[in-house]
Each structure stands twice: as structure tokens, then as C-alpha cells.
Design a protein around this motif. Structure first.
Motif, PDB file in Angstrom:
ATOM      1  N   SER A   1      -4.630   5.205  -7.133  1.00  0.00           N
ATOM      2  CA  SER A   1      -4.023   5.451  -8.441  1.00  0.00           C
ATOM      3  C   SER A   1      -3.431   4.192  -9.066  1.00  0.00           C
ATOM      4  O   SER A   1      -3.330   4.107 -10.289  1.00  0.00           O
ATOM      5  CB  SER A   1      -2.922   6.513  -8.315  1.00  0.00           C
ATOM      6  OG  SER A   1      -1.930   6.083  -7.402  1.00  0.00           O
ATOM      7  N   ASP A   2      -3.041   3.220  -8.260  1.00  0.00           N
ATOM      8  CA  ASP A   2      -2.405   2.018  -8.798  1.00  0.00           C
ATOM      9  C   ASP A   2      -3.458   1.124  -9.452  1.00  0.00           C
ATOM     10  O   ASP A   2      -4.435   0.744  -8.805  1.00  0.00           O
ATOM     11  CB  ASP A   2      -1.695   1.258  -7.680  1.00  0.00           C
ATOM     12  CG  ASP A   2      -0.771   0.187  -8.225  1.00  0.00           C
ATOM     13  OD1 ASP A   2      -1.275  -0.758  -8.875  1.00  0.00           O
ATOM     14  OD2 ASP A   2       0.447   0.289  -8.011  1.00  0.00           O
TER      15      ASP A   2
ATOM     16  N   PHE B   1       0.840  -1.206   0.000  1.00  0.00           N
ATOM     17  CA  PHE B   1       0.000   0.000   0.000  1.00  0.00           C
ATOM     18  C   PHE B   1       0.870   1.249   0.000  1.00  0.00           C
ATOM     19  O   PHE B   1       1.709   1.441   0.891  1.00  0.00           O
ATOM     20  CB  PHE B   1      -0.912  -0.009   1.229  1.00  0.00           C
ATOM     21  CG  PHE B   1      -1.806   1.182   1.315  1.00  0.00           C
ATOM     22  CD1 PHE B   1      -2.893   1.305   0.465  1.00  0.00           C
ATOM     23  CD2 PHE B   1      -1.560   2.190   2.227  1.00  0.00           C
ATOM     24  CE1 PHE B   1      -3.722   2.429   0.527  1.00  0.00           C
ATOM     25  CE2 PHE B   1      -2.380   3.296   2.306  1.00  0.00           C
ATOM     26  CZ  PHE B   1      -3.458   3.408   1.460  1.00  0.00           C
ATOM     27  N   ASN B   2       0.678   2.103  -1.006  1.00  0.00           N
ATOM     28  CA  ASN B   2       1.510   3.296  -1.154  1.00  0.00           C
ATOM     29  C   ASN B   2       0.696   4.483  -1.667  1.00  0.00           C
ATOM     30  O   ASN B   2       1.220   5.379  -2.317  1.00  0.00           O
ATOM     31  CB  ASN B   2       2.678   3.003  -2.112  1.00  0.00           C
ATOM     32  CG  ASN B   2       3.749   4.071  -2.075  1.00  0.00           C
ATOM     33  OD1 ASN B   2       3.952   4.720  -1.047  1.00  0.00           O
ATOM     34  ND2 ASN B   2       4.432   4.285  -3.189  1.00  0.00           N
ATOM     35  N   GLU B   3      -0.600   4.474  -1.378  1.00  0.00           N
ATOM     36  CA  GLU B   3      -1.464   5.574  -1.795  1.00  0.00           C
ATOM     37  C   GLU B   3      -1.391   6.717  -0.775  1.00  0.00           C
ATOM     38  O   GLU B   3      -1.071   6.490   0.399  1.00  0.00           O
ATOM     39  CB  GLU B   3      -2.909   5.091  -1.924  1.00  0.00           C
ATOM     40  CG  GLU B   3      -3.111   3.944  -2.910  1.00  0.00           C
ATOM     41  CD  GLU B   3      -2.938   4.358  -4.362  1.00  0.00           C
ATOM     42  OE1 GLU B   3      -3.071   5.564  -4.647  1.00  0.00           O
ATOM     43  OE2 GLU B   3      -2.666   3.477  -5.192  1.00  0.00           O
ATOM     44  N   PRO B   4      -1.701   7.937  -1.181  1.00  0.00           N
ATOM     45  CA  PRO B   4      -1.734   9.044  -0.215  1.00  0.00           C
ATOM     46  C   PRO B   4      -2.739   8.820   0.906  1.00  0.00           C
ATOM     47  O   PRO B   4      -2.559   9.305   2.024  1.00  0.00           O
ATOM     48  CB  PRO B   4      -2.127  10.259  -1.064  1.00  0.00           C
ATOM     49  CG  PRO B   4      -1.721   9.892  -2.459  1.00  0.00           C
ATOM     50  CD  PRO B   4      -1.928   8.408  -2.565  1.00  0.00           C
ATOM     51  N   ALA B   5      -3.816   8.079   0.607  1.00  0.00           N
ATOM     52  CA  ALA B   5      -4.844   7.791   1.607  1.00  0.00           C
ATOM     53  C   ALA B   5      -5.653   6.595   1.138  1.00  0.00           C
ATOM     54  O   ALA B   5      -5.576   6.181  -0.021  1.00  0.00           O
ATOM     55  CB  ALA B   5      -5.750   9.001   1.814  1.00  0.00           C
ATOM     56  N   SER B   6      -6.422   6.048   2.034  1.00  0.00           N
ATOM     57  CA  SER B   6      -7.337   4.956   1.693  1.00  0.00           C
ATOM     58  C   SER B   6      -8.363   5.432   0.670  1.00  0.00           C
ATOM     59  O   SER B   6      -8.653   6.629   0.561  1.00  0.00           O
ATOM     60  CB  SER B   6      -8.031   4.483   2.973  1.00  0.00           C
ATOM     61  OG  SER B   6      -9.384   4.302   2.808  1.00  0.00           O
TER      62      SER B   6
ATOM     63  N   VAL C   1      -6.840  -0.833  -7.901  1.00  0.00           N
ATOM     64  CA  VAL C   1      -8.190  -0.584  -8.425  1.00  0.00           C
ATOM     65  C   VAL C   1      -8.843  -1.882  -8.874  1.00  0.00           C
ATOM     66  O   VAL C   1     -10.031  -2.127  -8.613  1.00  0.00           O
ATOM     67  CB  VAL C   1      -8.139   0.449  -9.567  1.00  0.00           C
ATOM     68  CG1 VAL C   1      -9.502   0.585 -10.231  1.00  0.00           C
ATOM     69  CG2 VAL C   1      -7.661   1.800  -9.038  1.00  0.00           C
ATOM     70  N   ALA C   2      -8.081  -2.749  -9.534  1.00  0.00           N
ATOM     71  CA  ALA C   2      -8.623  -4.045  -9.973  1.00  0.00           C
ATOM     72  C   ALA C   2      -9.065  -4.872  -8.772  1.00  0.00           C
ATOM     73  O   ALA C   2     -10.112  -5.541  -8.809  1.00  0.00           O
ATOM     74  CB  ALA C   2      -7.584  -4.800 -10.793  1.00  0.00           C
ATOM     75  N   TRP C   3      -8.284  -4.834  -7.699  1.00  0.00           N
ATOM     76  CA  TRP C   3      -8.645  -5.548  -6.470  1.00  0.00           C
ATOM     77  C   TRP C   3      -9.926  -4.969  -5.872  1.00  0.00           C
ATOM     78  O   TRP C   3     -10.839  -5.706  -5.494  1.00  0.00           O
ATOM     79  CB  TRP C   3      -7.493  -5.448  -5.480  1.00  0.00           C
ATOM     80  CG  TRP C   3      -7.774  -5.952  -4.101  1.00  0.00           C
ATOM     81  CD1 TRP C   3      -7.785  -5.224  -2.956  1.00  0.00           C
ATOM     82  CD2 TRP C   3      -8.067  -7.308  -3.715  1.00  0.00           C
ATOM     83  NE1 TRP C   3      -8.063  -6.016  -1.872  1.00  0.00           N
ATOM     84  CE2 TRP C   3      -8.239  -7.302  -2.314  1.00  0.00           C
ATOM     85  CE3 TRP C   3      -8.186  -8.498  -4.412  1.00  0.00           C
ATOM     86  CZ2 TRP C   3      -8.545  -8.462  -1.593  1.00  0.00           C
ATOM     87  CZ3 TRP C   3      -8.490  -9.662  -3.699  1.00  0.00           C
ATOM     88  CH2 TRP C   3      -8.671  -9.634  -2.311  1.00  0.00           C
ATOM     89  N   GLN C   4     -10.013  -3.662  -5.810  1.00  0.00           N
ATOM     90  CA  GLN C   4     -11.215  -3.028  -5.279  1.00  0.00           C
ATOM     91  C   GLN C   4     -12.452  -3.391  -6.101  1.00  0.00           C
ATOM     92  O   GLN C   4     -13.525  -3.677  -5.550  1.00  0.00           O
ATOM     93  CB  GLN C   4     -11.020  -1.512  -5.256  1.00  0.00           C
ATOM     94  CG  GLN C   4      -9.958  -1.042  -4.280  1.00  0.00           C
ATOM     95  CD  GLN C   4      -9.445   0.339  -4.582  1.00  0.00           C
ATOM     96  OE1 GLN C   4      -9.984   1.040  -5.435  1.00  0.00           O
ATOM     97  NE2 GLN C   4      -8.391   0.754  -3.890  1.00  0.00           N
ATOM     98  N   GLU C   5     -12.303  -3.394  -7.409  1.00  0.00           N
ATOM     99  CA  GLU C   5     -13.435  -3.732  -8.278  1.00  0.00           C
ATOM    100  C   GLU C   5     -13.876  -5.170  -8.077  1.00  0.00           C
ATOM    101  O   GLU C   5     -15.074  -5.484  -8.133  1.00  0.00           O
ATOM    102  CB  GLU C   5     -13.062  -3.485  -9.738  1.00  0.00           C
ATOM    103  CG  GLU C   5     -12.932  -1.987 -10.077  1.00  0.00           C
ATOM    104  CD  GLU C   5     -12.408  -1.743 -11.469  1.00  0.00           C
ATOM    105  OE1 GLU C   5     -11.908  -2.708 -12.112  1.00  0.00           O
ATOM    106  OE2 GLU C   5     -12.473  -0.577 -11.942  1.00  0.00           O
TER     107      GLU C   5
END
Length: 202
Positions: A64-65, A52-57, A69-73
Motif C-alpha cells: 500500500s505504501d 517494512f509495515n505491510e500486512p504481508a509481502s 511500490v515505486a521501489w518494486q517497480e
């Protein structure tokens, strides 16, 4: 609401030498034998998530990665979750913790249970997972399957290495109870989420 709950059975260990496939496949067969849910095996190995390397959850801003996003979808498709949980030093695998952190909105107000395995039945790992799930606004149900003690050493390759059928009589009642809990809460939270969506659209 007429549709059946869609449940993901998530394999949470990604080691090449993992034992996870055996309990996951057994739990999958228990779920598939029922007519009150739809279940799909989801393997963390298939998603190759970065740390995990996003600015926020993604509760606060879009990720952005594209792998995140594919995992979230994927997770968004489901109404509840079964985790196949190994115990790594009294907790969950790093791969699972990272996968949980890579999403947020997709977990919210959905129930979870587990099939947990280890010398102590992965009780400590599952307790940690339940605490994380609460923070992600999931609904951890009481029922779960624990493969531990003599049962674990009967079936694990470092023990007798026997098929899981050898201990099925011992763990099948827990699986039924866990799935009963999961379906009840999945139906309840599905109805509540639908009502919220309708209220927001009005």
C-alpha cells in the motif's frame, strides 16, 4: 532471446559518511566496459523507503505504501543485480535488509552478485545476503569481488585513502569472473522466465 540482460548495481549503504560510492563506481565501470549487459546504478538513498509495515509481502498481496511500490517497480525492470555491500556488525546494512523485504516478486529467479568491502572483505555480510537472496528465490552466483585486508586499508579513508586504481590489479579478475557468472545466469533465467510466461499465456 536477443536483448542484453539489464542489471542493477545497488548501492546499499545510506550513511552520509559511507564509502560505498567508490567501490560501486568502480564496479559500474567494469560492467559498462562489457558489451553483453546493460547496467544502471540504483542508490537506496534515492528511495527513502519506510520500515517494512505491510500486512504481508507483495508475494501475497499488493503493497500500500507508494514508496514501496515505486521501489518494486524499479527493481522489476532488471534481470539481475550487483550489490555494493558494506559489513555492519557481521551482516548487511539495515537499509539493505529493509529494501530486500519491501519487495519479493521482483527478485524471484534473477541472479545476484556483489562487490563487498570491509576489513574482512565483508565476507560475513555477503554470506548473509546470499542466504536472504535464496529465500527471495534469487540465484546467488559463486563469483564476487571482496575488498579486504591490506587492499581495504590501502583505499579506505580510515587507512591510506588511496584511489581504487591502486588495488585494481588485485580485484579486476574477480570482477570479470563475477560478471561472467552474472551474465550467464541472467541469460539462463531470462529464457526460463520467458518460457514460463508463454506457457501461462497459452
Amino acid at each position: 532471446m536477443s536483448r542484453k540482460p539489464r542489471i542493477a548495481l545497488i548501492v546499499t549503504s545510506t550513511r552520509d559518511a559511507r564509502y560505498a560510492d567508490t567501490p560501486a563506481e568502480w564496479m559500474l565501470s567494469q560492467a559498462q566496459a562489457r558489451d553483453d549487459l546493460e547496467v544502471e546504478l540504483v542508490d537506496l538513498k534515492d528511495f527513502d523507503l519506510p520500515f517494512f509495515n505491510e500486512p504481508a509481502s507483495n508475494l501475497w498481496m499488493p503493497s500500500s505504501d507508494p514508496k514501496a511500490v515505486a521501489w518494486q517497480e524499479k527493481i522489476a525492470q532488471f534481470d539481475g543485480f550487483i550489490f555494493a555491500v558494506a559489513e555492519y556488525n557481521h551482516s548487511v546494512s539495515g537499509a539493505l535488509k529493509n529494501a530486500l523485504d519491501q519487495a519479493y516478486k521482483e527478485w524471484v529467479r534473477k541472479p545476484m552478485t556483489a562487490i563487498a568491502y570491509g576489513s574482512m572483505g565483508a565476507a560475513r555480510a555477503l554470506e548473509h545476503l546470499r542466504n536472504i537472496a535464496v529465500e527471495l528465490q534469487m540465484v546467488p552466483v559463486r563469483g564476487a569481488v571482496h575488498i579486504g585486508g591490506a587492499d581495504f586499508f590501502t583505499v579506505h579513508p580510515m587507512g591510506a585513502g588511496k584511489p581504487l586504481s591502486e588495488i585494481e590489479e588485485n580485484i579486476a579478475p574477480a570482477a570479470k569472473n563475477a560478471l561472467d557468472d552474472l551474465v550467464w545466469w541472467a541469460k539462463a533465467t531470462m529464457a526460463a522466465r520467458e518460457a514460463d510466461a508463454q506457457a501461462q499465456a497459452a
